[in-house]
Design an enzyme around this catalytic site. Structure first.
Site, PDB file in Angstrom:
ATOM      1  N   ASP A 150       0.799  -1.224   0.000  1.00  0.00           N
ATOM      2  CA  ASP A 150       0.000   0.000   0.000  1.00  0.00           C
ATOM      3  C   ASP A 150       0.841   1.289   0.000  1.00  0.00           C
ATOM      4  OD1 ASP A 150      -2.699   1.115   0.241  1.00  0.00           O
ATOM      5  OD2 ASP A 150      -1.900   1.907   2.127  1.00  0.00           O
ATOM      6  N   ARG A 207      -1.600  -6.763   9.172  1.00  0.00           N
ATOM      7  CA  ARG A 207      -1.889  -5.378   9.558  1.00  0.00           C
ATOM      8  C   ARG A 207      -3.396  -5.176   9.671  1.00  0.00           C
ATOM      9  NH1 ARG A 207       2.259  -1.429   8.768  1.00  0.00           N
ATOM     10  NH2 ARG A 207       2.975  -2.514   6.932  1.00  0.00           N
ATOM     11  N   ASP A 251       0.329  -9.446   2.740  1.00  0.00           N
ATOM     12  CA  ASP A 251      -0.986  -9.142   3.334  1.00  0.00           C
ATOM     13  C   ASP A 251      -2.167  -9.340   2.383  1.00  0.00           C
ATOM     14  OD1 ASP A 251       0.536  -8.430   5.474  1.00  0.00           O
ATOM     15  OD2 ASP A 251       0.063  -6.302   5.430  1.00  0.00           O
ATOM     16  N   THR A 281       3.183  -7.960  -1.446  1.00  0.00           N
ATOM     17  CA  THR A 281       3.024  -7.938   0.019  1.00  0.00           C
ATOM     18  C   THR A 281       2.389  -9.248   0.450  1.00  0.00           C
ATOM     19  OG1 THR A 281       1.785  -6.979   1.874  1.00  0.00           O
ATOM     20  CG2 THR A 281       0.846  -6.624  -0.300  1.00  0.00           C
ATOM     21  N   ASP A 299      -3.565  -7.143   0.604  1.00  0.00           N
ATOM     22  CA  ASP A 299      -4.539  -6.074   0.884  1.00  0.00           C
ATOM     23  C   ASP A 299      -4.484  -4.925  -0.125  1.00  0.00           C
ATOM     24  OD1 ASP A 299      -2.044  -5.147   1.581  1.00  0.00           O
ATOM     25  OD2 ASP A 299      -2.685  -4.196   3.437  1.00  0.00           O
TER      26      ASP A 299
HETATM   27  O1  F6P Z   1       4.469  -6.123   5.024  1.00  0.00           O
HETATM   28  C1  F6P Z   1       3.319  -6.365   5.674  1.00  0.00           C
HETATM   29  C2  F6P Z   1       3.586  -6.671   7.123  1.00  0.00           C
HETATM   30  O2  F6P Z   1       4.268  -7.886   7.246  1.00  0.00           O
HETATM   31  C3  F6P Z   1       2.321  -6.670   7.950  1.00  0.00           C
HETATM   32  O3  F6P Z   1       1.634  -7.865   7.875  1.00  0.00           O
HETATM   33  C4  F6P Z   1       2.862  -6.367   9.312  1.00  0.00           C
HETATM   34  O4  F6P Z   1       1.876  -5.787  10.120  1.00  0.00           O
HETATM   35  C5  F6P Z   1       3.976  -5.402   9.023  1.00  0.00           C
HETATM   36  O5  F6P Z   1       4.392  -5.658   7.699  1.00  0.00           O
HETATM   37  C6  F6P Z   1       5.169  -5.488   9.920  1.00  0.00           C
HETATM   38  O6  F6P Z   1       6.049  -4.485   9.562  1.00  0.00           O
HETATM   39  P1  F6P Z   1       7.572  -4.405  10.024  1.00  0.00           P
HETATM   40  O7  F6P Z   1       8.312  -5.538   9.390  1.00  0.00           O
HETATM   41  O8  F6P Z   1       8.014  -3.081   9.517  1.00  0.00           O
HETATM   42  O9  F6P Z   1       7.547  -4.529  11.507  1.00  0.00           O
END
Ligand code: F6P
Length: 320
Positions: free
Chosen positions: A103, A171, A127, A125, A129
């Protein structure tokens, strides 16, 4: 169109390397020069840009992560950063950019488009999403990774007649929980897109136990609440002796599945076709099993991702 560049941004996802490879190989096949930008938008602004040749993308299709590295770079939301990024691209005589990410990455691509710079977004991603596509690169690998853990947890849960709460990533989206929940036979799936009633969850668990069920699994999307918080609330409705497993970043790593590699390859090559036709300002995806391209500004402004909620209902009917 002579030169294009590629960057990966935001949380990494298995299959990003396959996507970089597809963009680079297809572009080289068409006679274009290809540049890689390290560390996403941060590297773009800093000018961390280098020429890729055919060997640079060799032996990468099977690797998780992204060999161009990634970064979260909220500063790119500022006009100043965007203009600096375009300045860097122009300095290297790069005519168009392919952005692979989620996103936040798409919003960066949208801003470049608004400044008139030809940019194409590829959905990368775990996700799932992203609007404009039914599936994102990395999602299939992530749900299979979750599933492997669910199967392992089921072994120990059965041995001890326990309830497990498995917290998964996503997320604000429940796709990982939904798909891995159905595939893993979870007793209940808790996602941000659907309300839940803890008394009802507890009743489903109790009914199962009374029927002699040896294990119970709740698949919880991180966007609802943490596994620990959920366990505390569940304990107010009965003695479930629940254990919590937070799968965390394990979900982001690993060898991409065949499905993710094929999706990445198709989308990557298609992005180059579009650029060669002189088309930018788009995001590519897969809809109803067809590769599609949509206006990136319109997609981000008017389209919203919706998980397949039929899976939620299905799980209510066939699990427990
Ligand atoms: O890229 C998506 C994601 O893995 C989400 O599912 C998760 O909430 C977030 O990234 C975690 O981010 P970071 O690796 O920056 O802690």
């Amino acid at each position: 169109m002579k030169r294009i560049a590629i960057l990966t941004s935001g949380g990494d996802a298995p299959g990003m390397n396959a996507a970089i490879r597809a963009v680079a190989r297809k572009a080289m096949y068409e006679g274009l020069e290809v540049y890689g930008i390290n560390y996403g938008y941060a590297g773009l602004v800093a000018g961390d840009i280098h020429r890729l040749d055919i060997a640079d993308v060799g032996d990468k299709i099977q690797r998780g992560g992204t060999f161009l590295y990634s970064a979260r770079y909220p500063e790119f939301a500022q006009r100043e950063g965007q203009l600096k990024g375009i300045e860097q691209l122009k300095k290297f005589n790069i005519d168009a950019l392919v952005v692979i990410g989620g996103d936040g990455s798409y919003h960066g691509a949208m801003r470049l488009t608004e400044h008139g710079y030809p940019t194409i977004g590829l959905p990368g991603t775990i996700d799932n999403d992203i609007p404009g596509t039914d599936f994102t690169i990395g999602f299939d690998t992530a749900i299979n990774t979750v599933l492997e853990s669910v199967d392992r947890i089921r072994d120990t849960a059965t041995s001890h007649t326990r309830t497990f709460i498995i917290e998964v990533m996503g997320r604000g989206a429940g796709d990982i929980a939904l798909w891995a929940g159905v595939a893993g036979g979870a007793d209940d799936i808790i996602i941000p897109e659907h309300d839940f009633d803890m008394a009802h969850v507890a009743k489903r668990l109790k009914d199962g136990q009374e029927r002699g069920k040896k294990h119970s699994i709740i698949m919880l999307a991180e966007g609802v609440m943490s596994g620990d918080e959920f366990a505390k609330k569940l304990a107010e409705h009965g003695d479930f002796d629940a254990r919590v497993t937070v799968l965390g970043h394990v979900q982001r790593g690993g060898t991409p599945t065949a499905r993710d590699r094929v999706l990445a390859s198709k989308l990557g090559a298609y992005a180059v076709d579009l650029l060669l036709e002189g088309k930018g300002g788009l995001c590519v995806g897969i809809k109803d099993n067809k590769i599609v391209a949509n206006d990136i500004i319109e997609t981000l402004e008017n389209d919203k991702h919706h998980p397949d909620m039929s899976l939620y209902q299905l799980n209510q009917e066939i699990s427990n």
